[in-house]
Design an enzyme around this catalytic site. Sequence first.
Site, mmCIF file in Angstrom:
data_model
loop_
_atom_site.group_PDB
_atom_site.id
_atom_site.type_symbol
_atom_site.label_atom_id
_atom_site.label_comp_id
_atom_site.label_asym_id
_atom_site.label_seq_id
_atom_site.Cartn_x
_atom_site.Cartn_y
_atom_site.Cartn_z
ATOM 1 C CB ILE A 1 -1.333 0.181 0.783
ATOM 2 C CG1 ILE A 1 0.034 -0.224 2.494
ATOM 3 C CG2 ILE A 1 -2.109 -1.114 1.310
ATOM 4 C CD1 ILE A 1 -1.062 -0.179 3.420
ATOM 5 C CD GLU A 2 -2.027 5.697 -1.380
ATOM 6 O OE1 GLU A 2 -1.765 7.151 -0.944
ATOM 7 O OE2 GLU A 2 -2.465 5.717 -2.654
ATOM 8 C CD GLN A 3 -1.075 4.862 2.987
ATOM 9 O OE1 GLN A 3 -1.714 3.808 2.412
ATOM 10 N NE2 GLN A 3 -2.483 5.607 2.586
ATOM 11 C CB SER B 1 5.465 7.070 1.908
ATOM 12 O OG SER B 1 3.780 6.971 0.651
#
Length: 539
Positions: free
Chosen positions: A329-331, A356
């Site tokens: 996931i982008e985080q 990130s």
Amino acid sequence: MTTGKHISPAQAAGLIPDGAIVSVSSSSGLGCPDLMLKAIGERFEATGHPRDLTTLHPIAAGDMSGIKGVDHIARKGLLKKIIGGSYPSGPSSAEPPLIWQMIGANEVAAYNIPSGILFDMHREAAAKRPGVMTKVGLDTFVDPSREGCAMNASAASEPVVQKIAFEGEDWLYFKAIAPQVAIIRATTADERGNLTYEHEGAYLGGLDQALAARNNGGIVIAQVKRLAKEGSLKPHDVRVPGVLVDYVVVDPDQKQTTQTLYDPAISGEIFRPLDSFRLPEFNIQKVIARRVAQELEAGSAVNLGFGISANVPRILIEEGLHGAVTWVIEQGAVGGVPLLDFAFGCASNADAFMPSPYQFTYFQGAGFDASLLSFLEIDRTGSVNVSQLSFRPHVTAGAGGFVDITARAKKIVFSGMFNAGAKLAVSDGRLVIHREGKLKKLVNQVEHVTFSGRRAVEQRQKITYVTERCVMKLTPEGVVLTEIAPGVDLETHILRQSEFPLMVSDKLKLMDSALFGEAPIGLALPMKSQRRLAGGVDG
């Protein structure tokens, strides 16, 4: 304990000059330096300063559900320009966030630059390079031939992106922006300003933002939960070294993420038993999530977005297939179980946390295998809108990393309801449509192009659209219907509910009836084929 760098929030807010460019590290409620943003707003209310700030938010600051974030500084006169990868959102029934009211009233020049590109702009500023040249965003709202990232008229008069030709190809160019102030967040600071992130759910981009400010003569303010003695932090745990940190502000009550004061599973300090994760209840959304799961291959690295697809990891748990794919996931979380609702962006039981900006490099270069995302609208070219609906503008929150992720992804599965507001039920393994929705989601032209179907066809990306009543694929000829749900009438429930003519595959088949029953579906995932280098052992 006090340190030479430890100051109060009010003192830190007093260091920000009028007209400054301020970069803020956050992802909605995750890692948000909320106390510092509040102090800036309070200083402005009391003194009228700082004025005319430009703020940079690679991912949204705050989310209107307990962490105000950017709304602390959403005041006319304080903000002149705001550049965000995404923005706080709120439920449609709620008062719009203050920042959305300012954007809508044209009181602040507002831009939506993809999150990964915004991080790239910081990196280029830190290295004193001129800017970012990228193909990410071509033929989307990012492209100057469309909106050029502008969210209102004030922004449209000051472009932030150019289309340039380089070696016979079109590229987008974003000039680097050097912040005078970076406001970042961590868990612990020692007396020298070294920062560790042991209670954080992600590292986000604090290091890159600090480098951009420091290398351009600016200051770095770190909000932390606690202070520690010099020399007590393990050097491998320090994510931002003290040489980059000028001031430290302490908020002992800072939340780990929205509505979560502290959960050690979010920060990877403990692992949760699999049976502690809530499985999705049986409903229409679960039917869709199950069908999305059928698109996966074992051994893949798969990106996950907000919406229906966020439940796919829970489908795999229910089917006994947890670990068959690695979620990214982008985080920055890699592996584990991505969390839902207000904890979205966090993961429990993760294998690793990447900063990130480097996760976005992975996405932009299509190092991963597939992405599962949502849609608001689909048009005849296969383009998708997730970033703007004019009739409810404060519900959509900008694109975040969506454009970075989809720009070159090998395979994308978009999911959503076929139209909005339909009254649906499931009975005896069949979909029952009692009443159609009033709002069509398959439209002649999407309101905002967040994903370009034309670019996808040019790049031979594999694009699938999954809804409760059908599955569609993007081909060079257009959007083709490939599967239909049991109980659905092709002409009445699908073809007439689309604004554009849907092509129907000559191999049209029924969706698996097991998707529409309460029992697990017996999901089996094929193995992903192994990568081989050209000229390798097997030629």
